[in-house]
Design an enzyme around this catalytic site. Structure first.
Site, mmCIF file in Angstrom:
data_model
loop_
_atom_site.group_PDB
_atom_site.id
_atom_site.type_symbol
_atom_site.label_atom_id
_atom_site.label_comp_id
_atom_site.label_asym_id
_atom_site.label_seq_id
_atom_site.Cartn_x
_atom_site.Cartn_y
_atom_site.Cartn_z
ATOM 1 C CG LEU A 1 -49.418 20.901 -29.581
ATOM 2 C CD1 LEU A 1 -48.223 19.977 -29.748
ATOM 3 C CD2 LEU A 1 -50.152 20.558 -28.289
ATOM 4 N N GLY A 2 -49.577 25.316 -27.914
ATOM 5 C CA GLY A 2 -48.990 26.607 -27.580
ATOM 6 C C GLY A 2 -47.641 26.426 -26.902
ATOM 7 C CE1 TYR B 1 -42.362 28.571 -31.504
ATOM 8 C CE2 TYR B 1 -42.466 28.814 -29.114
ATOM 9 C CZ TYR B 1 -42.629 28.043 -30.254
ATOM 10 O OH TYR B 1 -43.072 26.753 -30.137
ATOM 11 C CG LEU C 1 -42.417 19.797 -24.439
ATOM 12 C CD1 LEU C 1 -43.110 19.646 -25.785
ATOM 13 C CD2 LEU C 1 -43.108 18.954 -23.371
#
EC number: 1.1.1.356
Length: 308
Positions: A101-102, A132, A163
């Site tokens: 997951l990027g 990050y 998200l």
């Protein structure tokens, strides 16, 4: 199929395990104490013992703009080490399929909309979360290199937009924007504050997807992994201004106060809208609209708060 899920205790991991399709698979969900991703030898031993067929790498040190600015070393070093250790240990143990997951912060800061997967490493990164982003880019590139060296391996990267949702962190200093705003507005209601502060001018645009939708995408991907592109954006294809998010949350919570803007505060990228062309071709689209997702998230926060 036996699936190793890293980061099972995080928002994405919990949404994967709560999904109705999770019961169709055998999930291995170690805590960080049971599987220290900062120690490759621990990972190697764990993989030899459990022998998963598929890995979903959802673990990471994550946070909003406050946390990224204050802890750049931790965000770079630990995220990069976890990715490199897991990917190389998986390869060494001949685990052929891995979904990494990027993050959309992998994209250059000056490419503000229509971000396509081939734009990675084509420009300067946003400084507020550069560490990050560098770690996420490294893992995505390592997936590509492993596949290039041996076509028997399928290590691929999903690049979700921002998200939010159930199981998120609701902490104004360490969380992402939507949960931080929910908590801020609930606090304003409880304390009778007539004003809520917004960082910047409120015109920066963001794309947020309900985390349950990402879980749905992941189960779709498991069943269609061979045809998934090497890197694929996962989002709505639509964004909103920061002020619009505040207004939706205020409406759902019943807050009647006003918003004030602190233009001295950092806001990150002005816009960050990912392109969904490959996602559409892959055959998946999101299910939950913004107001429904935020309403569910507000209800989750209030339920958790009342249970404390």
């Amino acid at each position: 199929m036996k699936i190793l899920l890293t980061g099972a205790g995080g928002m994405v991991g919990k949404n994967i395990l709560a999904h109705t399709k999770s019961k169709d698979y055998e999930f291995i969900t170690p805590s960080s104490k049971e599987l220290d991703l900062l120690e490759k030898k621990h990972i190697t031993t764990y993989l030899k013992h459990h022998k998963p067929n598929f890995i979903i790498h959802a673990a990471g040190i994550v946070g909003g703009i406050h946390a990224n600015i204050n802890n750049p070393v931790k965000f770079l070093v630990e995220n990069m080490q976890m990715g490199i250790n897991l990917l190389t240990a998986a390869k060494d143990n001949n685990i052929r399929k891995l979904l990494n997951l990027g993050s959309s912060c992998m994209y250059p800061k000056d490419c503000d909309s229509g971000l396509t997967e081939d734009m990675i490493l084509t420009g300067e990164l946003e400084s507020t979360n550069e560490g990050y982003a560098l770690a996420k880019i490294t893992s995505a590139k390592l997936c590509e290199y492993i596949n290039r060296e041996d076509s028997e391996f399928q290590y691929k990267t999903a690049i979700p937009c921002n998200l939010y949702g159930k199981y998120d962190k609701f902490d104004e200093n360490n969380s992402h924007m939507i949960p931080a705003v929910i908590k801020k507005i609930v606090t304003a209601i409880e304390t009778g504050k007539s004003e809520v502060e917004i960082w910047g001018d409120g015109e920066a645009r963001r794309e947020f997807m309900y985390a349950e939708d990402l879980a749905d995408f992941i189960f779709y991907t498991i069943n269609n992994f061979t045809k998934m592109p090497q890197n694929i954006n996962v989002g709505l294809g639509q964004d909103y201004t920061i002020t619009e998010y505040y207004k939706v949350i205020a409406k759902i919570l019943g807050y009647k106060g006003t918003f004030v803007y602190d233009k001295s505060k950092p806001v990150g990228m002005r816009r960050k809208l990912i392109d969904n062309t490959l996602l559409s071709e892959f055959g998946w689209s999101n299910k939950v609209d913004l107001e429904s997702g935020i309403s569910k998230t507000c209800q989750y926060f209030l339920n958790e708060k009342n249970n404390d």
